[in-house]
Each structure stands twice: as structure tokens, then as C-alpha cells.
Scaffold this active site. Sequence first.
Site, PDB file in Angstrom:
ATOM      1  N   TYR A   1       7.552  -5.950  -1.866  1.00 56.01           N
ATOM      2  CA  TYR A   1       8.391  -4.742  -1.838  1.00 56.01           C
ATOM      3  C   TYR A   1       8.823  -4.377  -3.256  1.00 56.01           C
ATOM      4  CZ  TYR A   1      12.234  -1.675  -0.264  1.00 56.01           C
ATOM      5  OH  TYR A   1      13.074  -0.613  -0.027  1.00 56.01           O
TER       6      TYR A   1
ATOM      7  N   LYS B   1       0.821  -1.224   0.000  1.00 59.55           N
ATOM      8  CA  LYS B   1       0.000   0.000   0.000  1.00 59.55           C
ATOM      9  C   LYS B   1       0.851   1.269   0.000  1.00 59.55           C
ATOM     10  CE  LYS B   1      -4.000  -0.044   2.355  1.00 59.55           C
ATOM     11  NZ  LYS B   1      -4.932  -0.347   3.484  1.00 59.55           N
TER      12      LYS B   1
ATOM     13  N   ALA C   1      11.858   7.388  -3.208  1.00 58.54           N
ATOM     14  CA  ALA C   1      12.914   6.462  -2.780  1.00 58.54           C
ATOM     15  C   ALA C   1      12.595   5.092  -3.362  1.00 58.54           C
ATOM     16  CB  ALA C   1      12.957   6.394  -1.258  1.00 58.54           C
TER      17      ALA C   1
END
Length: 326
Positions: free
Chosen positions: A145, A91, A114
Site C-alpha cells: 500500500y 496495481k 487520494a
Amino acid sequence: MRVLITGAAGFLGSHLTDRFLADGHSVVGLDNFITGHRDNLAHLANEPRFSFMEHNISEYTEVPGALDGVLHFASPASPVDYLELPIQTLKVGSLGTHNALGIALAKKARFFIASTSEVYGDPLVHPQPETYWGNVNPIGPRGVYDEAKRFAEAITMAYHRYHGVDTRIVRIFNTYGPRMRPRDGRVVSNFIVQALNGEPLTIYGDGSQTRSFCYVDDEVEGIYRLYNRGDAFPTNIGNPVEYTVKQLAEIVVELTQTKSQISFKPLPEDDPKVRQPDIARARRMLQWEPRVDVHDGISRTIEYFRGLLGTPRMAERVAKRTAARR
Ligand code: UDP
């Protein structure tokens, strides 16, 4: 400048906050403390150019006042954390990036995301230049991720191309230094904390996998330069000096002078076998390269953890976390 930094209570977010403040700018920090910690911002309690919002960027966010920049650094970033927080990780990389881009668009601010060397997955090209598209398992445990960050890059480029937002993408390679959480699961913090406690250093697999470790001050300087004078295309920022995990364990043993042994544990699924940034682009565009040698950086990090583990409150927190993970 007045900038918003999400993940400001995290390891990198807090150092980046300091970097902007040191140059005379104002920072609005935002964090929900799921992996960040208040202690990382405690030194800014009386800093008038710093303000803080406790909030989850994955939910609708309103930031009062003008902003010149939005830097989205909020995310679980240690493999152990994103395996424990898979939905939050997806999320914050997707909905969180969308919200942060929306803020940048509304405020006519520069946007900075990032991203990560994980977009290269278990790379088949070595070292990794920005032009390599990667080798990612979308449904593996690390996919939460990797794919969130790949989506974050895609939506950042879409806002750049479609809305004309001034954007930057940094791909961060393994970074270490003070303010890492002890027991955050990463290799540098694990090894140092284990060595200082006289526990065995846990090498996953046979330790022949490689990483390239960048000291936080070098990483933050590269990020700051990229923010100020980079372009919209992804830029690797990391230290190209590559070590095996076993070599890293030996460095930590030598520098801490611990009597700890090494213990070998199973290699996590999809753990990349090699990783090293090609930083030609950052060198050329930003006249940047890392300066801190790994022995020096690891020594400074050992000093940080020594101080931290010496304080009773922290020792208690570390013990609790260790117990919870057993
Ligand atoms: N690793 C290890 N022992 C540990 C923690 C990590 O051997 O206690 C290994 C891990 O399997 C990986 C490398 O060290 O090959 C770097 O792991 P880290 O979690 O720091 O980050 P990654 O680069 O995998 O995102």
C-alpha cells in the site's frame, strides 16, 4: 463541472460523490466492488447527474464525454484488505493511477490523487508535516500500500511537471464514519461492531500506539476545498487530535455502554507507533480545519452501525465475513 470519481462505491468515494452532486456538479462513478459496495450508491438510483461504470481502473479505461476532473480514490485502504489483496493494491496505485492520469491528460481535466499518511510509514518525525519523507519498509506487508501510494504521488508530480496536468495530492489520515464496512479490519469499525455485538474489543499490542481520527464530513470538506483551491504539492488532511488505541477503545465502550471486555492480540508487523497530521498547510491554504469532536463523530458512527446491524441482510453478511476471517 463533470468529474470522474474512481472508487465511488467506497467509503470516501461515495461521500465525495455526494459532495460534488450537492454543489450541482455531475459525477461519473467508477468501481469494481472489490472493497466498495453498491449500497453506498443506492440513494443515487434516480439522480440524473450521476452515472456509473462497473470497471477496474487498473485496466484500460475509456470514459465517454467531456470531463473537468478525475479523482482517483479506488484502492483497498484497510490494512486487512491490502494484506488480502496485495497485487490489486499495488496495481491500482500504480497502473490505476497511470490510467487515471492518462484520462485527465486526454480530457484536459484536473487530476486529484487520494494518497495517505502511510507514505510516512512508521514516522520518526512527529507530528508529520508534508515535508517529511517518511520511514517506509518497502518489502514489509504494508509496503504494497505504502509504496503504491508513494509511486502514485511520484507519477502525479511527473505528469504535472512533464505534461503540465493540473494536479492535487491529498494525504488522508485515519478517517471514520457512516458507510465504513463493518469488519473492514480498521480499528474504529472493529471496535464499534464488537461493542454492539457484545464481543471483546481486540486491541493489537498494548494499545499505546496512537492515531488521530477524522470524521468523514470534515475529511470530505478538506478534500473538496483542496480540489477547488489547492496547489500541486501534497497536503495533509486529517484531524490532529491524537489518541492511543486504548483510549479509543475506552471511548467506544463508554458511548455504546457495552459490557464487552478488552482482549489483547499481537501487534501486526510494521504497525506505525504514532501518527498525527501537521495541518498548518491546509489551515493556511484552504482555511480548513476539522470541526467534529471524536465523541460526536463516534456517536454518529455507532448510530450508523446500529442501524446496519439491525437489518437481517447486513447481519448475515457480517456473520459470513467474520466466519471467513476466523
Ligand atoms: N487496531 C487494533 N484493533 C483492531 C484493529 C486495529 O488495536 O481491531 C490497531 C492497529 O494495530 C493500529 C490502529 O489500531 O495500531 C489503527 O489501525 P487501522 O487498521 O484502523 O489503520 P492504520 O492506521 O494502521 O492504517
